[in-house]
Design an enzyme around this catalytic site. Structure first.
Site, short mmCIF file in Angstrom:
data_model
loop_
_atom_site.label_atom_id
_atom_site.label_comp_id
_atom_site.label_asym_id
_atom_site.label_seq_id
_atom_site.Cartn_x
_atom_site.Cartn_y
_atom_site.Cartn_z
N GLU A 299 0.81 -1.21 0.00
CA GLU A 299 0.00 0.00 0.00
C GLU A 299 0.85 1.27 0.00
O GLU A 299 1.73 1.44 0.86
CB GLU A 299 -0.95 -0.02 1.21
CG GLU A 299 -1.85 1.20 1.34
CD GLU A 299 -2.76 1.42 0.14
OE1 GLU A 299 -3.37 0.45 -0.34
OE2 GLU A 299 -2.85 2.57 -0.32
N THR B 32 -5.73 1.73 -5.63
CA THR B 32 -5.41 0.31 -5.47
C THR B 32 -6.11 -0.54 -6.52
O THR B 32 -5.51 -1.42 -7.12
CB THR B 32 -5.88 -0.21 -4.09
OG1 THR B 32 -5.35 0.61 -3.07
CG2 THR B 32 -5.43 -1.64 -3.87
N ASP C 51 1.53 0.03 -4.87
CA ASP C 51 0.33 0.13 -5.72
C ASP C 51 0.15 1.51 -6.36
O ASP C 51 -0.33 1.62 -7.49
CB ASP C 51 -0.95 -0.31 -4.97
CG ASP C 51 -1.27 0.52 -3.74
OD1 ASP C 51 -0.44 1.34 -3.30
OD2 ASP C 51 -2.39 0.33 -3.20
N HIS C 52 0.55 2.57 -5.66
CA HIS C 52 0.40 3.94 -6.18
C HIS C 52 1.13 4.88 -5.23
O HIS C 52 1.64 4.43 -4.19
CB HIS C 52 -1.07 4.34 -6.31
CG HIS C 52 -1.87 4.05 -5.08
ND1 HIS C 52 -1.80 4.83 -3.95
CD2 HIS C 52 -2.71 3.03 -4.79
CE1 HIS C 52 -2.57 4.32 -3.02
NE2 HIS C 52 -3.14 3.21 -3.48
#
Ligand code: GP9
Ligand code: MN
Length: 630
Positions: free
Chosen positions: A254, A298, A472-473
């Site tokens: 995450e 996500t 994820d980002h």
């Protein structure tokens, strides 16, 4: 001024109040809304009102008392059915109804068999407003009187309804920014804008999608196919199938960005374990790897990894196109004897995961219900990563092998809160609490990953698996540029820097491979699917994918971002400026132009596949078009 004669309008007023109160009571008794504070409760209480005022208000245009009363009764019956439908559905699926499920007869097959268990005699309560209205109509003579209403009063009435809607949306936006642009979760939508508005919103989104779908036909795919075939990378012979039959564990880290890797914060190492992996003999570490997500965050990263296609430029593809036909990595692996799953301790309908995972052909979703969250084991968005990994490994031990499982971590999520005992390092010292705390939650995640590797070894799952981990980002948005520039010891963050900051780490950890390397060629999440499938010896030469195998000689160091920015070895394109990567200075746009053209085409092709649901016309086995419309 003549005042309104309430007794004449009593049936309207009564209908509004009754449906309003009933809806709120149903929210609180029949759904698990997870109300956390007074503001959320307030939003919940007012959210049915704008719609209820509006829909019943239409009766003010009716000339005869008979028509008006019929309309009011009919409306209250309809709203009761909608609400009760959701209650019954929720009892069974723990989810709110979305339009596509109404057209999926299989759902009702399930419902039918257990209808007896779902429906109770006291469910009559859900129709209490309808019943009361009928009683009033019978015993109150006044309500059958004819009346006409002045235009200004009617206007004021509708202005009030719209004003309440905006108040509601405004409060919802402060509670949950970007609620409507990102869609997130049905539960959050109902909680914030109400069941009735949610259904209108859902109808809008789903009908937009299905209109585009209806207009599409397979011939659009020919051009896309030509492009994909012309650009596909041939796998490197010595890597293809080298790890055939291994389990595949994908870990979505995450909000993890690359800038913390091999870096310190006020003298403290932020990611000791992840740093050690960058030098590990069994790990390929990709140091110039990027996320390619948009608003779907996500869920976009999941989409990209599964399909090697981009998410959408607007909204979250997980929500808007959950029912499409896909050729996901899960499906491919399933065909090759893998048991496929996702593990994520959150509400299953978040990001519409429960529905789209079916479209991806994923065998099992270990959602929040698959986990036991003990005391002190939740923080911020939910279950902490350490117990999550721990229980997930126990699930893995039960899975048929070989398996492919995708794990989605949660602790390192904005606003990056931690319990005291989980803080291994101090906060950073800048004007942004968000960035300050970020280092601590990243450090916690690092610890969680280290323990996860130990758990895998202990369960005997380590040696026979491939562990792929990626950010994820971004976690730190441009709102924190000032603090970021402080941390990076730069004067300011330029568009060039912001683009490079979109780099997230990618680790492909293959126990026993003894071939660990740092690979600094630009790469993106879209490349993960072909890379993994090729390592397992699964041919993708007929797959409709836009990424390419990271181990292939043909892999091109060219990463397209969802918003049209891109990165190559030598160039960065951001804010419509072409930058030289070596100097970070603007350079002639002509250097970027060929890549601009290609990124426009690729994003367009990806969008057309999704918007037209074009893969329903594609036979992935033969690479041929399917003529008839599925
Ligand atoms: C929610 C989690 C976080 O289940 O995946 O989603 P995000 O806000 O990062 O998109
Ligand atoms: Mn995320």
């Amino acid at each position: 001024m003549k005042s309104i004669n309430w007794s004449k309008h009593s049936i309207l007023a009564f209908a509004i109040v009754a449906t309003w109160i009933k809806t709120v009571v149903v929210y609180l008794t029949s759904f698990d809304m997870g109300i956390e504070n007074g503001m959320q409760l307030f939003i919940l209480v007012i959210n049915p009102l704008s719609f209820v005022l509006f829909i019943y208000g239409i009766s003010l245009f009716m000339k005869s008392a008979k028509a008006r009363n019929r309309y009011i009764i009919g409306t209250s019956l309809l709203l009761s059915i909608v609400l009760y439908g959701n209650v019954a559905f929720y009892r069974f699926y723990n989810d709110f109804i979305t339009l596509p499920v109404l057209f999926q007869t299989s759902n009702f097959g399930d419902l039918g068999t257990s209808a007896a268990a779902i429906v109770n005699w006291f469910d009559i309560f859900y129709f209490v407003d309808v019943i009361l209205l009928l009683v009033i109509l019978k015993f109150m003579p006044k309500v059958t009187e004819q009346y006409s209403i002045r235009k200004e009063v009617r206007r004021a009435y509708f202005v009030l309804s719209v004003a309440i809607l905006f108040l509601n949306l405004g409060l919802a936006e402060t509670e949950r920014p970007q609620l409507l642009t990102r869609s997130f979760d049905r539960e959050l939508l109902v909680k914030n804008i109400g069941t009735y508005n949610y259904h209108l919103y859902d109808i809008y989104i789903q009908s937009k999608s299905s209109a585009q779908r209806a207009l599409a036909d397979g011939s659009e795919l020919i051009e896309v196919n030509n492009y994909v075939r012309a650009n596909q990378a041939t796998p490197k012979a010595e890597m293809f199938g080298k790890y055939e039959g291994r389990n595949v564990i994908l870990v979505s880290l995450e909000s993890l960005q690359s800038f913390v890797i091999n870096n310190e914060m006020n003298g403290e190492v932020v990611t000791p374990f992840l740093n050690s992996l960058t030098k590990d003999k069994d790990t390929y570490y990709f140091s110039d790897f990027y996320h390619q997500t948009g608003l779907g965050k996500t869920s976009d990263s999941e989409f990209i990894v599964e399909n090697s296609l981009f998410g959408l430029g607007r909204g979250a593809v997980f929500f808007t196109h959950g029912e499409n036909t896909y050729n996901s990595m899960s499906e491919r692996l399933g065909e090759n004897g893998y048991f496929t799953s996702v593990m994520h301790p959150n509400n299953k309908s978040f990001w519409n995961r429960d529905r789209i995972y079916q479209s991806f052909g994923i065998n099992k979703f270990y959602d929040i219900d698959a986990y036991t969250i003990g005391e002190g084991e939740a923080v911020n968005w939910g279950m902490k990563d350490i117990p999550f990994f721990n229980q997930s490994v126990q699930h893995m031990a039960e899975m048929p092998q070989p398996f492919y499982t995708r794990m989605i971590t949660l602790t390192n999520h904005y606003p990056f809160y931690l319990d005291e005992e989980d803080k291994y390092i101090n906060e950073f010292t800048s004007n942004s609490g968000t960035l300050n705390r970020y280092f601590q939650t990243v450090r916690y995640m690092d610890e969680a990953v280290k323990l996860f590797f130990e758990d895998l070894k202990q369960q005997g799952l380590y040696d026979n698996s491939i562990i792929v981990m990626y950010g994820d980002h971004y976690g730190i948005s441009e709102n924190h540029n000032k603090a970021m520039s402080m941390y990076l010891e730069k004067e300011g963050i330029t568009a060039f820097d912001s683009a490079e900051l979109q780099s997230v780490p990618l680790y492909i950890h293959i126990p026993g491979s003894n071939d660990g390397q740092v690979i600094d060629e630009p790469a993106g999440q879209i490349d993960i699917r072909p890379t993994i499938l090729h390592l397992l010896g699964i041919d993708t030469s007929k797959d409709m994918q836009l990424g390419s195998d990271l181990f292939s000689e043909d892999h091109e160091g060219f990463v397209i971002f969802r918003d049209g920015r891109f990165v190559t070895d030598e160039l960065v394109y951001a804010n419509e400026v072409c930058y030289d990567r070596g100097t970070g200075e603007a350079t002639d746009i002509a250097a970027c132009q060929p890549f601009i053209d290609r990124s426009t085409i690729e994003l367009e092709y990806s969008d057309s596949i999704i918007n037209g649901d074009l893969l329903r016309f594609y036979d992935g086995k033969t690479g041929n078009l399917i003529e008839e419309n599925k």
